[in-house]
Structure formats: C-alpha cells, structure tokens
Design an enzyme around this catalytic site. Structure first.
Site, PDB file in Angstrom:
ATOM      1  N   ARG A  37       0.810  -1.219   0.000  1.00 52.30           N
ATOM      2  CA  ARG A  37       0.000   0.000   0.000  1.00 52.30           C
ATOM      3  C   ARG A  37       0.844   1.270   0.000  1.00 52.30           C
ATOM      4  NH1 ARG A  37      -2.738  -0.719   5.508  1.00 52.30           N
ATOM      5  NH2 ARG A  37      -0.529  -1.233   5.897  1.00 52.30           N
ATOM      6  N   GLU A  42       8.799   7.612  10.962  1.00 52.55           N
ATOM      7  CA  GLU A  42       8.869   8.741  11.878  1.00 52.55           C
ATOM      8  C   GLU A  42       9.910   9.701  11.341  1.00 52.55           C
ATOM      9  OE1 GLU A  42       9.669   7.656  15.897  1.00 52.55           O
ATOM     10  OE2 GLU A  42       7.845   6.464  16.118  1.00 52.55           O
ATOM     11  N   GLN A  60      10.274  26.601  14.202  1.00 48.72           N
ATOM     12  CA  GLN A  60       9.802  27.027  12.884  1.00 48.72           C
ATOM     13  C   GLN A  60      10.150  25.973  11.849  1.00 48.72           C
ATOM     14  OE1 GLN A  60      10.471  31.178  11.714  1.00 48.72           O
ATOM     15  NE2 GLN A  60      11.087  30.510   9.676  1.00 48.72           N
ATOM     16  N   ASP A  61       9.191  25.683  10.969  1.00 51.36           N
ATOM     17  CA  ASP A  61       9.417  24.797   9.825  1.00 51.36           C
ATOM     18  C   ASP A  61       9.449  25.633   8.550  1.00 51.36           C
ATOM     19  OD1 ASP A  61       9.355  22.671  11.532  1.00 51.36           O
ATOM     20  OD2 ASP A  61       7.779  21.582  10.491  1.00 51.36           O
ATOM     21  N   ASN A  62      10.420  25.359   7.684  1.00 50.44           N
ATOM     22  CA  ASN A  62      10.537  26.050   6.400  1.00 50.44           C
ATOM     23  C   ASN A  62      10.456  25.044   5.262  1.00 50.44           C
ATOM     24  OD1 ASN A  62      10.930  28.515   7.704  1.00 50.44           O
ATOM     25  ND2 ASN A  62      13.142  28.229   7.790  1.00 50.44           N
ATOM     26  N   ARG A  73      21.431  27.273  -3.125  1.00 49.47           N
ATOM     27  CA  ARG A  73      20.914  28.181  -2.103  1.00 49.47           C
ATOM     28  C   ARG A  73      21.907  28.199  -0.952  1.00 49.47           C
ATOM     29  NH1 ARG A  73      15.401  29.297  -3.183  1.00 49.47           N
ATOM     30  NH2 ARG A  73      14.451  27.854  -4.688  1.00 49.47           N
ATOM     31  N   HIS A  76      24.296  30.248   3.957  1.00 52.11           N
ATOM     32  CA  HIS A  76      23.584  31.156   4.841  1.00 52.11           C
ATOM     33  C   HIS A  76      23.813  30.821   6.316  1.00 52.11           C
ATOM     34  CE1 HIS A  76      20.444  31.277   1.343  1.00 52.11           C
ATOM     35  NE2 HIS A  76      21.428  32.130   1.121  1.00 52.11           N
ATOM     36  N   LYS A  85      19.518  23.467  12.650  1.00 53.48           N
ATOM     37  CA  LYS A  85      18.582  23.059  11.599  1.00 53.48           C
ATOM     38  C   LYS A  85      18.585  21.542  11.447  1.00 53.48           C
ATOM     39  CE  LYS A  85      19.367  27.263   8.846  1.00 53.48           C
ATOM     40  NZ  LYS A  85      19.843  27.796   7.541  1.00 53.48           N
ATOM     41  N   HIS A 132      25.141  27.139   6.034  1.00 52.97           N
ATOM     42  CA  HIS A 132      24.429  26.036   5.398  1.00 52.97           C
ATOM     43  C   HIS A 132      24.033  26.411   3.982  1.00 52.97           C
ATOM     44  CE1 HIS A 132      20.444  24.141   4.403  1.00 52.97           C
ATOM     45  NE2 HIS A 132      21.216  23.074   4.522  1.00 52.97           N
ATOM     46  N   TYR A 145      12.889  21.987   6.299  1.00 52.57           N
ATOM     47  CA  TYR A 145      13.773  21.955   7.454  1.00 52.57           C
ATOM     48  C   TYR A 145      13.161  22.639   8.668  1.00 52.57           C
ATOM     49  CZ  TYR A 145      15.279  26.580   5.633  1.00 52.57           C
ATOM     50  OH  TYR A 145      15.320  27.867   5.146  1.00 52.57           O
ATOM     51  N   LYS A 184      21.303  37.810  -4.534  1.00 56.07           N
ATOM     52  CA  LYS A 184      21.830  37.983  -3.182  1.00 56.07           C
ATOM     53  C   LYS A 184      22.950  36.996  -2.885  1.00 56.07           C
ATOM     54  CE  LYS A 184      19.663  36.190   0.285  1.00 56.07           C
ATOM     55  NZ  LYS A 184      18.674  35.876   1.366  1.00 56.07           N
ATOM     56  N   ASP A 185      22.767  35.746  -3.301  1.00 62.02           N
ATOM     57  CA  ASP A 185      23.761  34.727  -2.983  1.00 62.02           C
ATOM     58  C   ASP A 185      25.041  34.857  -3.792  1.00 62.02           C
ATOM     59  OD1 ASP A 185      22.193  33.667  -1.012  1.00 62.02           O
ATOM     60  OD2 ASP A 185      21.492  31.945  -2.164  1.00 62.02           O
TER      61      ASP A 185
END
Length: 206
Positions: A37, A42, A60-62, A73, A76, A85, A132, A145, A184-185
């Site tokens: 199925r 977890e 916080q979740d992003n 990306r 940072h 993270k 990161h 994350y 920006k990066d």
C-alpha cells in the site's frame, strides 16, 4: 519504490543518528516501513534526538521548492539569532553542505557535505555556528527543514558559495551542471574577509 525496512533487534529505534567529521553535525537515517500500500516512517522524534544527546527545541518549519537543476541556495547563517537546523529533501535530491564557523573548533573553516535523497529519506542535523547551503541535483527538488529560532532577515549572514578557502567540491557531485544562484547569494563575502564568527558554543562573537 516500495520500502520494506523492519526494526532491528539490535537497537529497536526508528531513527539512526550517525556522527560526521564535524563535531555536532549528524546524519539521521529513519527506518521506513512499507508494504504493497505504501510506506510509513517517523520523520522526527524528540525522544530519539535526546537519547543521542541532542537537546534542541525547533520552533519554525521552512519549505522551499527549486524548479531548476543546479540551483544553489547558500551559504547562509544567522548571527545573533543563530539557528540549529534539521534538513531533508522530500522530493528529488540535493547536495547539502555545512561549514564550521566556530572559532576554536578543530574543524573551523571546514565543510561536510551529504546527498539528501527523497528515496533514502535521510536527514542532516546542523547545529548553531555553521553556514548552510545546498545544490539541487535533480530536475526539481522540494526541501524542508526545522529551525531552533525564527528567521530574522536583518541578522542574516552569508559566505561565497565557491570560496577557494573553503573548497566545497560541488562539481564532483553535480558534474558540469551550470550553477544557478539568486542575486543575493552571488554577493556574499569570502570566508577570510570576516574576523567575526561564532564561539565554540555557536554564539556570535563581536
């Protein structure tokens, strides 16, 4: 793909937490249980993390989506509001990188990278005091994350993605794919241009 992993009698855990070459950085491998199925796992367990000595509260979740292979990306970090993270790729695959910015660390200025793959369901834990970033390896990728502090745009710092002083070997993983970065990066400074980084506990120094 159907997953059919079973709990091992050796540890009975639903998540394996593996050390890396950088102190405090871990690769997490959840057990995935499947049948005809589909599958179940977890994806996060506070109990498992604490049994492994990781006592952090995520607040916080992003979630990000990249539609172009070769998207980068990063790199940072936040300064006064430094974040731990727990990152994973839930569609596609990325090459994920952590750079140690903790003064006094034996691995200060070094990086560790891991391929995060939605089929493997592996995760990467990065504590405070690290930069990161990630490179998209598939035609598209969805990335999620957890963070231990809120995002503060005025507090954000960054490092040049291809700084030779750090020497991240993007090409060996991505081949000849053309990197694509935000404006920006492309403007982050070199590692050696900054004398202020984090202390050994991941707190910003002035």
């Amino acid at each position: 793909m159907i997953f059919g992993y079973k709990l091992t009698e050796r540890d009975g855990k639903c998540m394996k937490v593996n050390k890396t070459a950088l102190d405090g950085v871990f690769i997490l491998e959840p057990m995935v249980f499947g049948d005809n199925r589909g599958w179940f796992m977890e994806s996060w367990s506070k109990r498992t993390m604490e049994e492994s000595g990781l006592f952090y509260d995520f607040i916080q979740d992003n979630h990000s989506y990249s539609s172009v292979k070769g998207t980068i990306r990063g790199l940072h970090f936040q300064k006064q509001f430094s974040q731990s993270k727990l990152v994973r790729c839930i569609r596609g695959a990325v090459f994920d990188v952590a750079v140690d910015l903790r003064k006094g660390s034996k691995t200060f200025g070094r990086y560790f990278g891991v391929v995060l793959d939605a089929e493997k369901q592996n995760q990467f834990y990065i504590p405070e005091g690290f930069a990161h970033g990630f490179l998209v390896l598939t035609e598209e990728a969805t990335f999620a994350y957890k963070c231990t502090d809120f995002y503060h745009p005025e507090d954000e710092g960054g490092l040049m993605w291809n700084d030779p002083a750090i020497g991240i070997d993007w090409k060996s993983v991505a081949g000849d794919v053309e990197p694509l970065l935000s404006e920006k990066d492309t403007k982050h400074p070199a590692f050696d241009s900054n004398n202020n980084y984090f202390d050994i506990n991941g707190k910003w120094t002035k």
